[in-house]
Scaffold this motif. Structure first.
Motif, PDB file in Angstrom:
ATOM      1  N   UNK A   8       0.846  -1.196   0.000  1.00  0.00           N
ATOM      2  CA  UNK A   8       0.000   0.000   0.000  1.00  0.00           C
ATOM      3  C   UNK A   8       0.879   1.242   0.000  1.00  0.00           C
ATOM      4  N   UNK A   9       0.733   2.072  -1.001  1.00  0.00           N
ATOM      5  CA  UNK A   9       1.564   3.268  -1.147  1.00  0.00           C
ATOM      6  C   UNK A   9       0.690   4.492  -1.408  1.00  0.00           C
ATOM      7  N   UNK A  10       1.157   5.645  -0.943  1.00  0.00           N
ATOM      8  CA  UNK A  10       0.571   6.931  -1.308  1.00  0.00           C
ATOM      9  C   UNK A  10       1.533   7.615  -2.258  1.00  0.00           C
ATOM     10  N   UNK A  11       1.037   8.017  -3.412  1.00  0.00           N
ATOM     11  CA  UNK A  11       1.846   8.725  -4.395  1.00  0.00           C
ATOM     12  C   UNK A  11       1.408  10.178  -4.469  1.00  0.00           C
ATOM     13  N   UNK A  12       2.368  11.074  -4.622  1.00  0.00           N
ATOM     14  CA  UNK A  12       2.064  12.491  -4.800  1.00  0.00           C
ATOM     15  C   UNK A  12       1.526  12.720  -6.209  1.00  0.00           C
ATOM     16  N   UNK A  13       0.690  13.732  -6.336  1.00  0.00           N
ATOM     17  CA  UNK A  13       0.251  14.164  -7.657  1.00  0.00           C
ATOM     18  C   UNK A  13       1.414  14.881  -8.338  1.00  0.00           C
ATOM     19  N   UNK A  14       1.347  15.025  -9.641  1.00  0.00           N
ATOM     20  CA  UNK A  14       2.426  15.661 -10.397  1.00  0.00           C
ATOM     21  C   UNK A  14       2.642  17.101  -9.947  1.00  0.00           C
ATOM     22  N   UNK A  15       1.564  17.850  -9.750  1.00  0.00           N
ATOM     23  CA  UNK A  15       1.671  19.258  -9.375  1.00  0.00           C
ATOM     24  C   UNK A  15       1.400  19.407  -7.880  1.00  0.00           C
ATOM     25  N   UNK A  16       2.427  19.637  -7.103  1.00  0.00           N
ATOM     26  CA  UNK A  16       2.291  19.799  -5.657  1.00  0.00           C
ATOM     27  C   UNK A  16       2.269  21.279  -5.292  1.00  0.00           C
ATOM     28  N   UNK A  17       1.322  21.991  -5.858  1.00  0.00           N
ATOM     29  CA  UNK A  17       1.152  23.412  -5.559  1.00  0.00           C
ATOM     30  C   UNK A  17      -0.335  23.705  -5.480  1.00  0.00           C
ATOM     31  N   UNK A  18      -0.664  24.945  -5.203  1.00  0.00           N
ATOM     32  CA  UNK A  18      -2.066  25.340  -5.129  1.00  0.00           C
ATOM     33  C   UNK A  18      -2.537  25.955  -6.443  1.00  0.00           C
ATOM     34  N   UNK A  19      -2.017  25.470  -7.564  1.00  0.00           N
ATOM     35  CA  UNK A  19      -2.425  25.953  -8.875  1.00  0.00           C
ATOM     36  C   UNK A  19      -3.782  25.380  -9.267  1.00  0.00           C
ATOM     37  N   UNK A  20      -4.336  25.891 -10.324  1.00  0.00           N
ATOM     38  CA  UNK A  20      -5.666  25.493 -10.778  1.00  0.00           C
ATOM     39  C   UNK A  20      -5.722  24.083 -11.354  1.00  0.00           C
ATOM     40  N   UNK A  21      -4.583  23.396 -11.479  1.00  0.00           N
ATOM     41  CA  UNK A  21      -4.583  22.045 -12.038  1.00  0.00           C
ATOM     42  C   UNK A  21      -5.226  21.042 -11.090  1.00  0.00           C
ATOM     43  N   UNK A  22      -5.369  21.398  -9.820  1.00  0.00           N
ATOM     44  CA  UNK A  22      -5.944  20.477  -8.840  1.00  0.00           C
ATOM     45  C   UNK A  22      -5.022  19.318  -8.522  1.00  0.00           C
ATOM     46  N   UNK A  23      -3.754  19.460  -8.810  1.00  0.00           N
ATOM     47  CA  UNK A  23      -2.784  18.410  -8.519  1.00  0.00           C
ATOM     48  C   UNK A  23      -2.388  17.603  -9.728  1.00  0.00           C
ATOM     49  N   UNK A  24      -3.320  17.404 -10.630  1.00  0.00           N
ATOM     50  CA  UNK A  24      -3.012  16.650 -11.837  1.00  0.00           C
ATOM     51  C   UNK A  24      -2.979  15.147 -11.605  1.00  0.00           C
ATOM     52  N   UNK A  25      -2.411  14.411 -12.553  1.00  0.00           N
ATOM     53  CA  UNK A  25      -2.373  12.949 -12.445  1.00  0.00           C
ATOM     54  C   UNK A  25      -1.354  12.473 -11.414  1.00  0.00           C
ATOM     55  N   UNK A  26      -1.371  11.187 -11.141  1.00  0.00           N
ATOM     56  CA  UNK A  26      -0.421  10.605 -10.188  1.00  0.00           C
ATOM     57  C   UNK A  26       0.997  10.737 -10.714  1.00  0.00           C
ATOM     58  N   UNK A  27       1.890  11.138  -9.810  1.00  0.00           N
ATOM     59  CA  UNK A  27       3.302  11.219 -10.145  1.00  0.00           C
ATOM     60  C   UNK A  27       4.028   9.958  -9.711  1.00  0.00           C
ATOM     61  N   UNK A  28       5.352   9.984  -9.803  1.00  0.00           N
ATOM     62  CA  UNK A  28       6.169   8.813  -9.458  1.00  0.00           C
ATOM     63  C   UNK A  28       6.707   8.877  -8.035  1.00  0.00           C
ATOM     64  N   UNK A  29       6.537  10.017  -7.360  1.00  0.00           N
ATOM     65  CA  UNK A  29       7.126  10.190  -6.033  1.00  0.00           C
ATOM     66  C   UNK A  29       6.193   9.663  -4.941  1.00  0.00           C
ATOM     67  N   UNK A  30       6.750   8.813  -4.081  1.00  0.00           N
ATOM     68  CA  UNK A  30       5.990   8.202  -2.988  1.00  0.00           C
ATOM     69  C   UNK A  30       6.021   9.120  -1.772  1.00  0.00           C
TER      70      UNK A  30
END
Length: 90
Positions: A8-30
């Protein structure tokens, strides 16, 4: 093959900011457990004084080989933030 805690892993979203992208898709960073500042950076004095709100998207992922399914999954915050002026929610 059974799903274990290590699968079981939690992955960060691609955009880790408060921009309008809402985070975007799943990134590679755990998101590493018990690591300070791994999802949110330090709170600035200005952000604290103005009551700034930050949101981050994470993706819960099962990394087990095979086609086992997980059911009845839930998430919770085990410990509140050490800073009384910080609140969290899921």
């Amino acid at each position: 093959m059974a799903i274990t805690v290590n699968d079981l892993k939690l992955y960060k979203a691609v955009d880790q900011s408060d921009n309008a992208t809402g985070g975007g898709p799943r990134g590679a960073e755990i998101v590493v457990d018990n690591q300070v500042g791994n999802l949110f950076g330090n709170i600035t004095r200005l952000a604290r004084a103005s009551g700034e709100t930050q949101a981050r998207k994470v993706y819960h992922t099962v990394t087990a080989a095979g086609d086992d399914h997980h059911q009845g999954v839930f998430a919770f915050i085990e410990q509140p933030p050490a800073d009384d002026n910080v609140t969290v929610s899921l």
